[in-house]
Design an enzyme around this catalytic site. Structure first.
Site, PDB file in Angstrom:
ATOM      1  N   ARG A 148       4.805  -7.663  11.120  1.00 26.09           N
ATOM      2  CA  ARG A 148       5.945  -6.946  10.830  1.00 26.09           C
ATOM      3  C   ARG A 148       6.878  -8.162   9.772  1.00 26.09           C
ATOM      4  O   ARG A 148       7.563  -7.500   9.725  1.00 26.09           O
ATOM      5  CB  ARG A 148       6.064  -6.157  11.581  1.00 26.09           C
ATOM      6  N   LYS A 202       0.899  -1.502  -0.033  1.00 26.84           N
ATOM      7  CA  LYS A 202       0.209   0.007  -0.173  1.00 26.84           C
ATOM      8  C   LYS A 202       1.036   1.309   0.124  1.00 26.84           C
ATOM      9  O   LYS A 202       0.575   2.036  -0.979  1.00 26.84           O
ATOM     10  CB  LYS A 202      -1.240   0.570   1.401  1.00 26.84           C
ATOM     11  N   THR A 203       1.182   0.903   1.108  1.00 21.32           N
ATOM     12  CA  THR A 203       2.812   2.639   0.813  1.00 21.32           C
ATOM     13  C   THR A 203       3.534   2.909  -0.330  1.00 21.32           C
ATOM     14  O   THR A 203       3.731   3.608  -0.794  1.00 21.32           O
ATOM     15  CB  THR A 203       3.351   2.123   2.065  1.00 21.32           C
ATOM     16  N   GLN A 211      -6.182  -3.240  10.151  1.00 17.86           N
ATOM     17  CA  GLN A 211      -4.816  -3.140  11.154  1.00 17.86           C
ATOM     18  C   GLN A 211      -5.115  -1.495  11.977  1.00 17.86           C
ATOM     19  O   GLN A 211      -3.723  -0.452  12.763  1.00 17.86           O
ATOM     20  CB  GLN A 211      -3.778  -1.675   9.945  1.00 17.86           C
ATOM     21  N   ASP A 262      -1.981   8.275   4.331  1.00 17.27           N
ATOM     22  CA  ASP A 262      -1.397   6.805   4.515  1.00 17.27           C
ATOM     23  C   ASP A 262      -2.400   6.403   5.633  1.00 17.27           C
ATOM     24  O   ASP A 262      -2.959   7.187   6.340  1.00 17.27           O
ATOM     25  CB  ASP A 262       0.032   6.854   4.734  1.00 17.27           C
ATOM     26  N   GLU A 263      -2.530   5.479   5.711  1.00 22.42           N
ATOM     27  CA  GLU A 263      -2.947   5.178   7.005  1.00 22.42           C
ATOM     28  C   GLU A 263      -4.292   4.818   7.720  1.00 22.42           C
ATOM     29  O   GLU A 263      -4.179   5.520   8.917  1.00 22.42           O
ATOM     30  CB  GLU A 263      -1.657   4.987   8.243  1.00 22.42           C
TER      31      GLU A 263
END
Ligand code: ATP
Length: 996
Positions: free
Chosen positions: A623, A34-35, A246, A215-216
């Site tokens: 992660r 995504k990032t 998340q 973002d996020e």
DNA sequence: AAAATATCAGTTTTT
DNA sequence: CTGATATTTT
């Protein structure tokens, strides 16, 4: 241009990056890029003619902002990324308020009140009124009130029914706001709120903005949503990226519902999901999904591993929190020592639910000389000596800041005690002024003792002198002001007196030097960290700088999360990262430890949203790239006995975790790790005797966490040398550490088809076998191991829990004196860090896939994820769908489930597309075990439009028409699970749209 | 009233 | 290990 820009993207990512949509939402699971996609989209927008200074990119943390800027810079190859308006919501707000705040009556030199400030203000108010509220809890409630625009129903009701507690909180809130206002302070929530005010009343400020990217997004709150909407008001071009699974900032008023608000705000929003995970091994991904799927209110999204199954994650039971720390240290050393250079300290992260859990871990890492760094946390700025200086600067910058005044007026001691300070504050409050003006102007109502009066004026003298420097000297610097303070208060003497222990004193002096260095950095006009590009000029609107260099410096520090260790010495050294899970969001490491996974910690005893706690664990687990260790102690650091986290006890998880760390000597472990990290398989040529390890295996402690068979010495007598006795008997003798015979054949194969060839470990095989002993998670011995094809004989498993009396300790085995210092591996580990000469002929451009925090510039070879070109699927996409794998299906079924499964009810104009059709997997034969079927229920691969071009095979592109009330199946699915979690469509309006 | 000394509890998560 | 509180000394 776009060719290179788009080339390291998969098809869905490419669609997202180059989408012409005005509003675009990318919803996707962890590690799906995504990032990466958002970053590429920024570059793409720039390439298609947008101006950098007209693009706003909001991230969640400073670290993410910095990282993104760097990545965009790399894509662009020029300096345009510097011109982007890129930062956290808070720092972007500060920039607007600095330039345009005068339009809404914000006064010059405003200061950002950080947490500590807010808390002391609240404490004071509580004390003054003799309330019984808890300052921290009150602070959180007030912050929630400000972020949500109201107390919420429950509180309001309680207030009406004369609930004293709640009424007190309301009173504190009112007084708190008044105090901030009087002192020209803005707290974190104010920064956003005031910026909303500004943009609402003066939309011209952002009339230049051509695109807004977030973002996020799942962690934005209502005010931030509003801010986004207002910032994008001019062109309404918005791209958001997020993952509802998340969402871990609900405690801070984050609203997953914001996605629905987005659809309501912009009904033409295009939603794209990405379903391939490029980060984690199949086994890690499978275990993580198993965890998040416990949340039944969630709609499943598919997330497919692109890596091999790899090594099974570990769920380890330890005797106590101390032992857990010891164990982690040993496992880290094992990883680093036994993988032939594949893993360095910089590749390891320890992720915690609560920062304080790091204590024991730090102790052991320190003892063993394992370098580490703590991230996040403002520990540095909270040191007394640092705070003292900063508060002096605040008073200098803004003498009406009563809070700062009170904080340091008697530091060092000047005979101004609590009583004096309290009465001064009260008088100032009553007269609606500040202590400073009170002292300057007036006859005091409060009778001060001569001593106190003298003390206050000595303090004020220091401030006044500094303010003179501020106004007189053209060339004054922040550093010079700081030096003035340090000298005037005789800080060195003060520290020496207060902290007589030499070591303590020295380290505090170091901190003083460090903050001084930070000031010097801020004084440097070249320093990009302290000198933002000015906001672009907008026609017909004057900018009026409200900040001074000093107030700007202080604001930056309030928003800082870590002292950015100015490439201090040892910075290049790889270090283990210790972080909270929260702060690790968006990052990745080859090896991740999640200790303290016991009930009360995760889920936390104080958390009221269990689902959020579960998501937190999920975020932590995802992660990890290659190795994941989850652990819990039977006795926590308060010496209370614990139970493992409920998230980890379901029997369905047994298959997904091993009970102890992997045997690196087993056949596939190291090649699998190498494959996932896209590194070359190392040649390992050492022999066991050379290893400075107590054991090659994770067998120093019993797997069930019992304290039986304790070593001859207790842990706290241990000095870092190997001497745990139990269990290592002949393991090391039996097997060479790395079996070269087994190693050799791997290499040639992977030079051509890296990700696909490494023999799969038997994760799949075990799933086929299924002889599980289901008698409890913690202590049950399993009749098999997972790591490897060979079923380990039970004897050897047994062996690892008990050492027969008289068995030689490991130290003896290594022929070293029992208490000698551990040496670094001296020899012949041929690291895998040589350039890979035989690159596959088809290679994707290199990607920087290392963790932000891991060592940079490591010349390890990056190996492309896919060594064969991606070929569009040839089978009919409507027939290719991954299906849920959790149900009782036979082994053969499980192999490659891509059956078409229609949903129960659907309109005939929906077609079902796989977002991840089977990919040609060169070199993999059917019998070689497929990708571990991800338990997934990819309902979100439903496309709500009849006619779709075949180019959408890998994309779930969904035009989500978000008409309130209309619940089409397709549209709902397109939300990828958001709506369900949010409880349907409410009638929420952004605060700024709501009636005033 | 302020300072020095002693004792003790308690620790979510963050911009 | 620190911050708050209680007690004693100046
Ligand atoms: N198309 C791709 N091919 C190969 N690797 C990729 C691709 N896209 C992303 N990656 C890699 O996958 C990893 C995860 O990417 P990224 O951090 O962007 O994911 P994310 O979706 O933002 O994850 P999270 O939700 O956890 O923040 C990175 O190492 C990235 O380099």
């Amino acid at each position: 241009m776009s060719a290179t820009l788009l080339s390291n993207l998969n098809e869905s990512q490419r669609d997202a990056v180059s989408s012409p949509a005005q509003q675009l939402a990318i919803l996707a699971g962890p590690g799906s890029g995504k990032t990466h996609t958002l970053t590429s989209r920024v570059a793409w927008l720039l390439a298609s003619g947008l101006q950098a200074q007209n693009i706003i990119v909001a991230t969640f943390t400073k670290k993410a902002a910095k990282e993104m800027q760097e990545r965009i810079g790399k894509l662009l190859g020029d300096d345009r990324e510097q011109k982007l308006i890129l930062g956290t919501f808070h720092s972007i707000s500060v920039r607007y308020l600095r330039s345009y705040g005068y339009l809404i009556g914000i006064k010059k030199g405003f200061v950002v009140a950080d947490q500590h400030d807010s808390e002391t203000i609240i404490k004071r108010i509580i004390k003054k009124n003799n309330f019984m509220a808890d300052p921290k809890a009150t602070k959180n409630k007030i912050s929630g009130r400000k972020a949500k625009g109201g107390w919420g129903e429950k509180m309001e009701k309680a207030m009406k029914s004369n609930n004293k507690e709640v009424q007190q909180i309301d009173a504190i809130y009112t007084e708190y706001e008044a105090t901030l206002k009087r002192a020209n302070l803005l707290d974190f929530d104010d920064l956003l709120l005031r910026c909303v005010d500004l943009l609402r009343d003066h939309p011209q400020c952002v009339s230049n903005v051509e695109a807004v990217l977030i973002d996020e997004f799942q962690d934005t709150n209502l005010v931030q949503f509003d801010l986004m909407r207002l910032m994008a008001a001019s062109r309404k071009k918005v791209t958001i990226v997020g993952d509802p699974d998340q969402s871990i900032y609900g405690f801070r008023s984050a609203e997953v519902k914001n996605y629905l608000s987005l659809l309501r705000q912009y009904p033409d929003t295009i939603t794209i999901s990405l379903e391939e995970n490029y980060r984690s091994s199949g086994a890690i991904l499978a275990a993580s999904l198993k965890i998040i799927q416990q949340d039944t209110s969630r709609i499943n999204k598919s997330l497919l591993a692109t890596h091999s199954v790899g090594t099974r994650p570990v769920l380890r039971t330890l005797e106590s929190a101390e032992v857990e720390g010891d164990w982690i240290m040993h496992e880290i050393r094992r990883c680093v020592t036994l993988t032939g250079g594949l893993i360095t300290y910089g590749d390891v992260a320890i992720l915690l639910r609560s920062a304080y859990l790091s204590r024991h871990i730090e102790t052991y890492l320190g003892k063993a000389g394992v370098p580490y760094r703590m991230v996040g946390g403002r520990a540095f700025y909270d040191r007394v000596e640092v705070r003292l200086i900063l508060y002096y600067l605040r008073v200098i910058s803004n003498p009406t800041d009563n809070n700062a005044f009170a904080e340091v007026v008697n530091l060092p001691k000047r005979g101004v005690g609590d009583v004096t300070v309290k009465s001064l504050i009260e008088e100032a409050d009553a007269k609606r002024t500040s202590i400073w003006e009170l002292m300057e102007k007036g006859p005091l109502a409060t009778g001060l003792s001569a001593k106190a009066r003298n003390g206050v004026s000595r303090f004020m003298k220091i401030i006044k002198d500094a303010r003179k420097m501020l106004s007189d000297e053209e060339g004054h610097t922040i550093a010079s002001l700081m030096k003035h303070v340090i000298e005037a208060v005789e800080l060195e003497d003060y520290l020496k007196k207060t902290y007589p222990e030499e070591e303590d004193y020295q380290s505090r002096l170091e901190n003083v030097k460090e903050i001084l260095a930070l000031a010097e950095e801020a004084d440097d006009p070249e320093s990009p960290d302290y000198n933002d590009e000015p906001l672009p000029e907008v026609d017909g609107l004057e900018q009026n700088e409200l900040s001074t260099p000093l107030s700007n410096f202080l604001a930056k520090i309030s928003l800082a999360t870590d002292k950015r260790a100015k490439d201090a010495e040892g910075e290049d050294k790889p270090r283990v990262t210790i972080s909270t899970i929260h702060a690790a969001k968006g990052l990745e490491w080859p090896v991740v430890f999640i200790p303290g996974a016991y009930d009360g910690s995760i889920p936390n005893g104080r958390a009221d949203d269990t689902d959020e706690e579960r998501r937190l664990l999920y975020v932590g687990m995802t992660r990890a790239k290659a190795l994941l260790y989850v652990s819990y102690p039977l006795i926590d650091s308060r010496r209370e006995s614990t139970r493992p986290s409920n998230f980890l006890t379901p029997t369905s998880l047994l298959l997904h975790f091993g009970q102890k760390g992997p045997s690196f000597s087993k056949q596939n472990v190291i090649p699998d790790i190498a494959a996932i990290l896209r590194l070359e398989v190392p040649k390992i040529t050492f022999t066991p005797d050379e290893l400075p390890l107590p054991s090659q295996e994770d067998d120093l402690w019993p797997e069930d966490g019992t304290a039986k068979a304790r070593p001859p010495k207790t842990w706290d007598q241990w000095d870092g040398t190997a001497q745990y006795g139990e269990a290592r008997k002949s393991l090391a003798h039996d097997r060479p550490l790395i079996d070269k015979k087994n190693m050799e054949p791997w290499k040639p194969s992977y030079t051509t088809t890296m990700t696909t060839t490494p023999a799969f470990s038997t994760a799949a095989a075990v799933l086929r076998e299924q002889p599980v002993n289901l008698s409890g998670a913690g202590s049950a011995k399993r009749p098999y191991t997972f790591d490897d094809d060979e079923i380990v004989d039970k004897k050897s498993t047994k062996r690892s829990t008990k050492r027969p009396e008289g068995q030689p300790s490991l130290a003896a085995y290594f022929g070293k004196p029992q208490n000698s210092k551990v040496n670094e591996p001296t020899t012949a580990i041929t690291a895998a860090r040589q350039t890979h000469t035989t690159q596959p002929s088809v290679s994707l451009p290199r990607m920087n896939h290392r963790a932000t925090l891991s060592q940079r510039g490591n010349p390890r070879t990056a190996i492309p994820a896919h060594t064969a070109p991606y070929v569009p699927p040839t089978i009919c996409p409507t027939l290719s769908r991954h299906r849920i794998g959790g149900t009782a299906s036979t082994a053969t079924n499980r192999r490659n489930i891509r059956a078409f499964t229609p949903p129960e009810s659907n309109g005939s104009n929906y077609i079902f597309l796989s977002s991840s059709p089977p990919r040609p997997e060169p070199g993999r034969k059917e019998h070689e075990a497929p990708r571990l079927p991800m338990p997934s229920n990819s309902i979100n691969s439903i496309v709500a439009t009849a006619a779709r071009s075949a180019s959408l095979h890998t994309t779930t592109e969904d035009r989500a028409r978000a008409q309130p009330g209309r619940k089409s199946y397709g549209a709902r699915m397109g939300m990828g699970g958001w709506e369900k979690r949010m409880g349907g469509s409410g009638s929420w309006k952004p605060p700024s749209m709501a009636d005033k």
